[in-house]
Design an enzyme around this catalytic site. Structure first.
Site, PDB file in Angstrom:
ATOM      1  N   HIS A  20       0.857  -1.198   0.000  1.00  6.05           N
ATOM      2  CA  HIS A  20       0.000   0.000   0.000  1.00  6.05           C
ATOM      3  C   HIS A  20       0.887   1.240   0.000  1.00  6.05           C
ATOM      4  O   HIS A  20       1.352   1.693   1.044  1.00  6.05           O
ATOM      5  CB  HIS A  20      -0.910  -0.018   1.232  1.00  6.05           C
ATOM      6  CG  HIS A  20      -2.018   0.989   1.186  1.00  6.05           C
ATOM      7  ND1 HIS A  20      -3.349   0.629   1.196  1.00  6.05           N
ATOM      8  CD2 HIS A  20      -2.013   2.339   1.125  1.00  6.05           C
ATOM      9  CE1 HIS A  20      -4.105   1.719   1.147  1.00  6.05           C
ATOM     10  NE2 HIS A  20      -3.301   2.770   1.102  1.00  6.05           N
ATOM     11  N   HIS A  22       1.267   4.993  -2.385  1.00  2.00           N
ATOM     12  CA  HIS A  22       0.748   5.836  -3.464  1.00  2.00           C
ATOM     13  C   HIS A  22       1.879   6.551  -4.189  1.00  2.00           C
ATOM     14  O   HIS A  22       2.729   7.182  -3.550  1.00  2.00           O
ATOM     15  CB  HIS A  22      -0.225   6.869  -2.903  1.00  2.00           C
ATOM     16  CG  HIS A  22      -1.489   6.290  -2.356  1.00  2.00           C
ATOM     17  ND1 HIS A  22      -2.655   6.220  -3.089  1.00  2.00           N
ATOM     18  CD2 HIS A  22      -1.775   5.741  -1.146  1.00  2.00           C
ATOM     19  CE1 HIS A  22      -3.614   5.666  -2.354  1.00  2.00           C
ATOM     20  NE2 HIS A  22      -3.101   5.365  -1.165  1.00  2.00           N
ATOM     21  N   ASP A  24       1.774   9.270  -6.057  1.00  2.00           N
ATOM     22  CA  ASP A  24       1.753  10.725  -5.909  1.00  2.00           C
ATOM     23  C   ASP A  24       1.972  11.180  -4.477  1.00  2.00           C
ATOM     24  O   ASP A  24       2.050  12.381  -4.212  1.00  2.00           O
ATOM     25  CB  ASP A  24       0.449  11.318  -6.457  1.00  2.00           C
ATOM     26  CG  ASP A  24      -0.792  10.614  -5.940  1.00  2.00           C
ATOM     27  OD1 ASP A  24      -0.657   9.639  -5.178  1.00  2.00           O
ATOM     28  OD2 ASP A  24      -1.910  11.031  -6.301  1.00  2.00           O
ATOM     29  N   GLY A 181      -9.684   7.821  -2.084  1.00  2.00           N
ATOM     30  CA  GLY A 181     -10.382   9.075  -1.852  1.00  2.00           C
ATOM     31  C   GLY A 181     -11.177   9.043  -0.561  1.00  2.00           C
ATOM     32  O   GLY A 181     -11.158   8.054   0.179  1.00  2.00           O
ATOM     33  N   HIS A 208      -9.872   0.688  -0.278  1.00  2.00           N
ATOM     34  CA  HIS A 208      -9.686   1.501   0.926  1.00  2.00           C
ATOM     35  C   HIS A 208     -10.964   1.418   1.769  1.00  2.00           C
ATOM     36  O   HIS A 208     -12.041   1.811   1.311  1.00  2.00           O
ATOM     37  CB  HIS A 208      -9.454   2.971   0.555  1.00  2.00           C
ATOM     38  CG  HIS A 208      -8.048   3.317   0.197  1.00  2.00           C
ATOM     39  ND1 HIS A 208      -7.458   2.920  -0.983  1.00  2.00           N
ATOM     40  CD2 HIS A 208      -7.107   4.055   0.853  1.00  2.00           C
ATOM     41  CE1 HIS A 208      -6.223   3.397  -1.039  1.00  2.00           C
ATOM     42  NE2 HIS A 208      -5.979   4.086   0.067  1.00  2.00           N
ATOM     43  N   GLU A 211     -10.904   3.077   7.426  1.00  2.00           N
ATOM     44  CA  GLU A 211      -9.926   4.081   7.866  1.00  2.00           C
ATOM     45  C   GLU A 211     -10.693   5.234   8.501  1.00  2.00           C
ATOM     46  O   GLU A 211     -10.772   5.363   9.717  1.00  2.00           O
ATOM     47  CB  GLU A 211      -9.075   4.564   6.692  1.00  2.00           C
ATOM     48  CG  GLU A 211      -7.983   5.549   7.098  1.00  2.00           C
ATOM     49  CD  GLU A 211      -7.219   6.109   5.903  1.00  2.00           C
ATOM     50  OE1 GLU A 211      -6.169   6.727   6.136  1.00  2.00           O
ATOM     51  OE2 GLU A 211      -7.668   5.959   4.751  1.00  2.00           O
ATOM     52  N   ASP A 298       2.112   3.926   2.838  1.00  2.00           N
ATOM     53  CA  ASP A 298       1.000   4.737   2.343  1.00  2.00           C
ATOM     54  C   ASP A 298       1.496   5.878   1.465  1.00  2.00           C
ATOM     55  O   ASP A 298       1.301   5.861   0.257  1.00  2.00           O
ATOM     56  CB  ASP A 298       0.140   5.256   3.495  1.00  2.00           C
ATOM     57  CG  ASP A 298      -1.245   5.709   3.041  1.00  2.00           C
ATOM     58  OD1 ASP A 298      -1.620   5.420   1.888  1.00  2.00           O
ATOM     59  OD2 ASP A 298      -1.952   6.324   3.851  1.00  2.00           O
TER      60      ASP A 298
END
Length: 359
Positions: A20, A22, A24, A181, A208, A211, A298
């Site tokens: 996991h 990202h 960006d 998102g 996701h 959370e 993350d």
């Protein structure tokens, strides 16, 4: 909990797996500064060290929505081939430097189309950059296998389009799918057509869930949408009223007994308010209860972290041993979205011998 402990320098050299992470959220600060200058984007600061500190401080709001808002500056420099190629190549090299032997990088191609690239062109460009990075890492003697998860943004309407691309590129480096998102108000079942399409096409996916939102999001991700893994999932503890006693509710038992991997991200969870401290983060209790927990970064830039740092924090603040770290590393590889023989080879030929050497 086992007794064997490990020092940080040895830890850096041990093989790791991250599921996991990202794209960006993990650019180098200096890269953001240089790319921003080339496209005329204004940053909070042009000093790389100050920018790294700004990201970390801005993300420490305890609010997932504000955390996500910090991505505007990285996305701004990932709207053309130059930015995407560099971000992808450096992503791989940074994993290799951190001792990662297997990684899954995720991103939403719809967020990289403001400069005129199509979503397909975004995917092609990122795969090109990842391939360059893997070739350079292998040549340097630090090989790392990186697979891609394409994301759909749950609050927008291009999730099915991203899912179609995951199917189209599944033999070209894309190993799975995710939706990301803000969770509240955007349940995964809103995009059930995309998940049904992926299941028909035999493309694995994670979601996701658990959370910012609680058990209903985890239940829907698994039992309605059919996810094979859960991104974060810290709220599964809502179905375990007494962690010490270990009595599981029906959903928690389902997750544990079916070996559904939880992609847990301790530092990130502290920043978004999903956990209160490393020592009290649910990852430790869930590991001890036999859940298939995995350890992840993350967003390395936003959270100011690496896999080595995440492991070190658990060793120092939660009492983890080298055996515990081996467990979550093997867990990640068992649940990776690549073929069984690749996973088995990494576990048996790379991970287990390396950990055995320090036990």
């Amino acid at each position: 909990m086992s007794s064997t402990r490990i020092d940080t320098e040895t830890l850096r050299r041990l093989p790791k797996a991250v599921l996991h992470d990202h794209l960006d959220g993990g650019l180098r600060p200096a890269t953001v500064v240089e790319l921003a200058r080339s496209v005329g984007h204004t940053l909070p600061t042009t000093d790389p060290d100050e920018l790294a500190a700004w990201y970390y401080e801005a993300a420490n709001s305890g609010d997932l929505v504000r955390y996500i808002a910090t991505f505007e500056h990285t996305l701004a420099v990932m709207q053309n081939r130059e930015g995407l190629l560099r971000a992808a190549e450096e992503y791989v090299l940074d994993l290799a430097a951190d001792g990662v032997v297997y990684g899954e990088v995720r991103y939403a191609p719809e967020l990289n189309t403001r400069g005129g690239l199509s979503m397909r062109e975004v995917v092609e460009t990122v795969q090109e950059g990842l391939a360059t990075g893997m070739a350079k890492a292998a040549a340097a003697g630090t090989p790392v296998r990186v697979g891609t998860l394409l994301c759909g943004m749950r609050m927008f309407d291009r999730v099915r389009e991203a899912a179609d691309l995951a199917v189209a590129f599944r033999d070209a480096g894309v190993v799975g799918f995710d939706i990301a998102g803000a969770e509240d108000g955007f349940p995964p079942a809103d995009h059930l057509d995309a998940f049904e399409h992926l299941r028909r096409e035999n493309v694995p996916f994670t979601i996701h869930a658990g959370e910012a939102h609680g058990l209903p999001s985890i239940h829907q991700a698994l039992q309605v949408c059919g996810a094979q893994r859960i991104g974060h999932g810290v709220r599964i503890t809502d179905d375990i009223p007494d962690l010490a006693a270990g009595k599981l509710g029906r959903l928690a038992a389902w997750v544990r007994d079916r070996r559904i991997a939880l992609e847990m991200c301790p530092t990130s969870n502290l920043q978004t308010g999903a956990a209160t401290s490393i020592a009290e983060h649910p990852i430790t209790a869930l590991k001890d209860l036999g859940f298939r927990v995995t350890l992840n970064t993350d967003n390395r830039l936003v959270s100011g972290t690496t896999m080595t740092r995440e492991m070190s924090l658990l060793v120092e603040q939660a009492g983890w041993s080298v055996e515990d770290l081996r467990t979550v590393t093997v867990n990640a590889l068992k649940s990776a979205f690549v073929p069984f023989d690749e996973r088995t080879a990494l576990i048996e030929d790379v991970v287990l011998p390396a950990y055995a050497s320090v036990l």
